[in-house]
Write a protein that holds these residues in place. Structure first.
Motif, short mmCIF file in Angstrom:
data_model
loop_
_atom_site.label_atom_id
_atom_site.label_comp_id
_atom_site.label_asym_id
_atom_site.label_seq_id
_atom_site.Cartn_x
_atom_site.Cartn_y
_atom_site.Cartn_z
N LEU A 35 44.23 51.02 18.01
CA LEU A 35 43.11 51.99 18.48
C LEU A 35 42.08 52.17 17.40
N ILE A 36 42.85 52.49 16.13
CA ILE A 36 41.88 52.93 15.17
C ILE A 36 41.11 51.71 14.43
N TRP A 37 41.74 50.68 14.26
CA TRP A 37 41.20 49.25 13.54
C TRP A 37 41.38 48.17 14.58
N PRO A 38 40.58 48.17 15.30
CA PRO A 38 40.80 47.11 16.56
C PRO A 38 40.66 45.70 16.08
N PHE A 39 39.48 45.53 15.20
CA PHE A 39 39.12 44.13 14.90
C PHE A 39 40.36 43.66 13.92
N PHE A 40 40.77 44.44 12.78
CA PHE A 40 41.49 44.27 11.88
C PHE A 40 42.99 44.08 12.33
N ALA A 41 43.27 44.94 13.34
CA ALA A 41 44.90 44.77 13.72
C ALA A 41 44.82 43.40 14.78
N ALA A 42 43.67 43.20 15.59
CA ALA A 42 43.99 42.12 16.44
C ALA A 42 43.79 40.75 15.68
N SER A 43 42.98 40.71 14.77
CA SER A 43 43.01 39.32 13.84
C SER A 43 44.42 39.37 13.21
N TRP A 44 44.74 40.40 12.36
CA TRP A 44 46.02 40.27 11.69
C TRP A 44 47.21 39.87 12.61
N MET A 45 47.27 40.54 13.65
CA MET A 45 48.32 40.09 14.69
C MET A 45 48.22 38.79 15.15
N LEU A 46 47.21 38.29 15.56
CA LEU A 46 46.96 36.88 16.07
C LEU A 46 47.44 35.97 14.96
N VAL A 47 47.01 36.10 13.50
CA VAL A 47 47.30 35.39 12.57
C VAL A 47 48.80 35.11 12.41
N VAL A 48 49.32 36.44 12.25
CA VAL A 48 50.83 36.37 12.05
C VAL A 48 51.65 36.08 13.19
N LEU A 49 51.21 36.06 14.26
CA LEU A 49 52.15 35.64 15.28
C LEU A 49 51.86 33.97 15.53
N PHE A 50 50.59 33.55 15.28
CA PHE A 50 50.46 32.04 15.29
C PHE A 50 51.17 31.37 14.10
N THR A 92 41.68 30.70 10.87
CA THR A 92 42.69 30.60 11.98
C THR A 92 42.31 31.44 13.27
N VAL A 93 41.81 32.73 12.76
CA VAL A 93 41.22 33.70 13.92
C VAL A 93 40.15 33.00 14.58
N GLY A 94 39.25 32.33 13.82
CA GLY A 94 37.89 31.76 14.39
C GLY A 94 38.22 30.46 15.36
N ALA A 95 39.26 29.68 14.61
CA ALA A 95 39.81 28.66 15.57
C ALA A 95 40.75 28.89 17.01
N ILE A 96 41.15 30.11 16.88
CA ILE A 96 41.89 30.33 17.94
C ILE A 96 41.12 31.05 18.98
N VAL A 97 40.24 31.78 18.55
CA VAL A 97 39.33 32.64 19.34
C VAL A 97 38.41 31.51 20.19
N ALA A 98 37.98 30.62 19.36
CA ALA A 98 36.96 29.54 19.97
C ALA A 98 37.99 28.70 20.86
N PHE A 99 39.09 28.32 20.48
CA PHE A 99 39.93 27.53 21.71
C PHE A 99 40.17 28.36 22.97
N VAL A 100 40.54 29.56 22.76
CA VAL A 100 40.63 30.23 24.05
C VAL A 100 39.43 30.53 24.67
N GLY A 101 38.24 30.65 23.84
CA GLY A 101 37.16 30.85 24.69
C GLY A 101 36.86 29.89 25.42
N VAL A 102 36.69 28.52 24.79
CA VAL A 102 36.60 27.12 25.60
C VAL A 102 37.54 27.03 26.55
N ALA A 103 38.70 27.10 26.60
CA ALA A 103 39.95 27.25 27.85
C ALA A 103 39.36 28.36 28.87
N LEU A 104 39.10 29.43 28.61
CA LEU A 104 38.54 30.35 29.67
C LEU A 104 37.47 29.93 30.41
#
Length: 184
Positions: A35-50, A92-104
């Motif tokens: 909640l405090i650092w949404p962009f950093f947390a989301a991109s970090w989480m996404l990269v680490v999980l992937f 990685t974040v850019g590619a994943i977000v683009a892939f998910v955006g196209v899929a949506l």
């Protein structure tokens, strides 16, 4: 039907309540971080999980298919891809977000096309497809906003989950373990 006590022969709990309390506090803290650092947390989480998923799959391929040169190469490629995904996190974040955006977008268009045949009965059936399409367009046009929204929603969910775990730990703390058994 058998009964298993939740205490050991020495009268101690098998699962201390405070481990749940610590888990709840950590989960809630991660939620607050989202909640405090949404962009950093989301991109970090996404990269680490992937990246971790790629590495774990590579290790699984290596251990399951011993002796196969194709499995060896495939496992090593997956591990290398996982490491590279973590090292080059911005790409990685850019590619994943683009892939998910196209899929949506594709999924939203398909939903609208299929549900349009049934819209004569109720046009409400089009709403999910439109929302999915709009979400895909937003993810493609403003990936930072899409990640921040996901992080805020995830943060709220994690804070609530952490609070529930803490509440459960406090309830377990009050349980008289010497009089409690589990019936299976």
């Amino acid at each position: 039907m058998s009964q298993y006590p939740i205490v050991t022969s020495t009268g101690q709990r098998r699962f201390p309540w405070w481990t749940l309390l610590i888990t709840g506090v950590l989960v809630a803290a991660v939620g607050v971080g989202f909640l405090i650092w949404p962009f950093f947390a989301a991109s970090w989480m996404l990269v680490v999980l992937f990246g971790s998923a790629l590495i774990a799959n590579g290790l699984a391929v290596l251990t399951r298919s011993a002796g196969s040169s194709a499995a060896l190469i495939g496992g090593l490629v997956l591990i290398a891809a996982g490491v590279l995904a973590i090292v080059f996190s911005d790409l990685t974040v850019g590619a994943i977000v683009a892939f998910v955006g196209v899929a949506l977008v594709v999924f939203g268009v398909l939903w609208i096309a299929i549900s349009a045949r049934f819209a004569g009965r109720s046009p409400v059936i089009l709403v999910p497809g439109v929302l999915i399409l709009v979400g895909g367009i937003v993810a493609l046009a403003w990936p930072g906003i899409a990640l921040a929204v996901i992080a805020v929603i995830g943060g709220i969910c994690l804070v609530l989950l952490g609070a529930l775990i803490i509440w459960t730990a406090n309830r377990l703390r009050r349980v008289d373990v010497s009089a409690t058994t589990i019936v299976i």
